[in-house]
Design a protein around this motif. Structure first.
Motif, PDB file in Angstrom:
ATOM      1  N   HIS A 130       0.863  -1.181   0.000  1.00 53.11           N
ATOM      2  CA  HIS A 130       0.000   0.000   0.000  1.00 53.11           C
ATOM      3  C   HIS A 130       0.895   1.225   0.000  1.00 53.11           C
ATOM      4  CE1 HIS A 130      -3.269   2.744   0.915  1.00 53.11           C
ATOM      5  NE2 HIS A 130      -2.548   3.232   1.899  1.00 53.11           N
ATOM      6  N   HIS A 131       0.462   2.250  -0.674  1.00 51.77           N
ATOM      7  CA  HIS A 131       1.180   3.523  -0.579  1.00 51.77           C
ATOM      8  C   HIS A 131       0.229   4.667  -0.889  1.00 51.77           C
ATOM      9  CE1 HIS A 131       1.377   3.469  -4.985  1.00 51.77           C
ATOM     10  NE2 HIS A 131       1.653   4.758  -4.898  1.00 51.77           N
ATOM     11  N   ARG A 132       0.651   5.820  -0.455  1.00 54.20           N
ATOM     12  CA  ARG A 132      -0.117   7.037  -0.677  1.00 54.20           C
ATOM     13  C   ARG A 132       0.882   8.147  -0.938  1.00 54.20           C
ATOM     14  NH1 ARG A 132      -4.625   8.417   3.741  1.00 54.20           N
ATOM     15  NH2 ARG A 132      -5.474   6.527   2.884  1.00 54.20           N
ATOM     16  N   LEU A 133       0.744   8.811  -2.073  1.00 43.32           N
ATOM     17  CA  LEU A 133       1.647   9.904  -2.414  1.00 43.32           C
ATOM     18  C   LEU A 133       0.871  11.206  -2.386  1.00 43.32           C
ATOM     19  CD1 LEU A 133       4.402  10.972  -3.437  1.00 43.32           C
ATOM     20  CD2 LEU A 133       3.556  10.566  -5.756  1.00 43.32           C
ATOM     21  N   GLU A 134       1.392  12.155  -1.619  1.00 45.70           N
ATOM     22  CA  GLU A 134       0.804  13.486  -1.538  1.00 45.70           C
ATOM     23  C   GLU A 134       1.895  14.491  -1.847  1.00 45.70           C
ATOM     24  OE1 GLU A 134      -0.706  13.788   2.435  1.00 45.70           O
ATOM     25  OE2 GLU A 134      -2.176  12.203   2.112  1.00 45.70           O
ATOM     26  N   LEU A 135       1.665  15.301  -2.845  1.00 44.10           N
ATOM     27  CA  LEU A 135       2.572  16.383  -3.184  1.00 44.10           C
ATOM     28  C   LEU A 135       1.917  17.690  -2.752  1.00 44.10           C
ATOM     29  CD1 LEU A 135       3.455  15.283  -6.837  1.00 44.10           C
ATOM     30  CD2 LEU A 135       4.745  14.801  -4.748  1.00 44.10           C
ATOM     31  N   TYR A 136       2.697  18.609  -2.204  1.00 49.60           N
ATOM     32  CA  TYR A 136       2.178  19.901  -1.769  1.00 49.60           C
ATOM     33  C   TYR A 136       2.867  20.968  -2.602  1.00 49.60           C
ATOM     34  CZ  TYR A 136       0.275  17.276   2.068  1.00 49.60           C
ATOM     35  OH  TYR A 136      -0.427  16.364   2.797  1.00 49.60           O
ATOM     36  N   GLY A 137       2.093  21.855  -3.195  1.00 45.87           N
ATOM     37  CA  GLY A 137       2.702  22.848  -4.049  1.00 45.87           C
ATOM     38  C   GLY A 137       1.919  24.135  -4.135  1.00 45.87           C
ATOM     39  N   ARG A 138       2.528  25.052  -4.824  1.00 48.42           N
ATOM     40  CA  ARG A 138       1.929  26.358  -5.074  1.00 48.42           C
ATOM     41  C   ARG A 138       1.910  26.541  -6.580  1.00 48.42           C
ATOM     42  NH1 ARG A 138       4.741  29.285  -1.434  1.00 48.42           N
ATOM     43  NH2 ARG A 138       2.949  29.367  -0.049  1.00 48.42           N
ATOM     44  N   LYS A 139       0.822  27.018  -7.114  1.00 43.01           N
ATOM     45  CA  LYS A 139       0.688  27.235  -8.550  1.00 43.01           C
ATOM     46  C   LYS A 139       1.767  28.203  -9.013  1.00 43.01           C
ATOM     47  CE  LYS A 139      -2.918  27.247 -11.841  1.00 43.01           C
ATOM     48  NZ  LYS A 139      -3.408  25.941 -12.105  1.00 43.01           N
ATOM     49  N   THR A 140       2.421  27.828 -10.105  1.00 45.11           N
ATOM     50  CA  THR A 140       3.476  28.707 -10.629  1.00 45.11           C
ATOM     51  C   THR A 140       2.850  29.902 -11.319  1.00 45.11           C
ATOM     52  OG1 THR A 140       3.527  27.399 -12.668  1.00 45.11           O
ATOM     53  CG2 THR A 140       5.129  26.844 -10.962  1.00 45.11           C
TER      54      THR A 140
END
Length: 144
Positions: A130-140
């Motif tokens: 099992h895995h969960r990928l979460e990316l956190y970002g700001r719109k360029t």
């Protein structure tokens, strides 16, 4: 309970199979969940529910969400340590990009990422269960 991305889940049927009585408040919560495309938290679900029936309690929302989660019908996420947010458990695996300015959650799929994760796990002597990928970002800012 697994659903294709375009197929609406039948939470009511699943709850009945589990022996849970379908009350009017639960039916309203279920209708909200099946009609939403976002990842609402319990408070957002509650506010949407009381617009339909102001007798619904926040505890009913929490109990219903916990039941659905225990059954595997929904997934709970705590993006960036915020309040738990919910989404329908769907058949296709996907990851999330969270906009740190707006809180928007963008779902995406990447074969390259999946392959790389498998390669990394294999090289370390593991099989991913099992895995969960979460990316956190700001719109360029593309205007400059």
């Amino acid at each position: 309970m697994r659903q294709a991305m375009n197929q609406k889940p039948d939470y009511e049927k699943e709850l009945r199979k589990a022996g849970v009585r379908i009350t009017r408040p639960r039916r309203i919560i279920i209708d909200i969940l099946t009609s939403t495309e976002d990842h609402p938290d319990a408070m957002r679900i509650f506010h949407r529910a009381i617009e339909i029936d102001d007798s619904i309690s926040l505890s009913t929302v929490y109990r219903t969400m916990n039941l659905l989660e225990e059954m595997g019908a929904i997934h709970r996420h705590a993006f960036n340590g915020g309040p738990s947010r919910f989404e329908q458990a769907r058949g296709e695996h996907h990851d999330h990009l969270i906009d740190i300015d707006t809180g928007a959650v963008i779902e995406f799929q990447s074969g390259k990422i999946e392959k790389l994760q498998e390669e990394i796990a294999r090289s370390l002597g593991y099989d991913i269960v099992h895995h969960r990928l979460e990316l956190y970002g700001r719109k360029t800012d593309r205007s400059s």
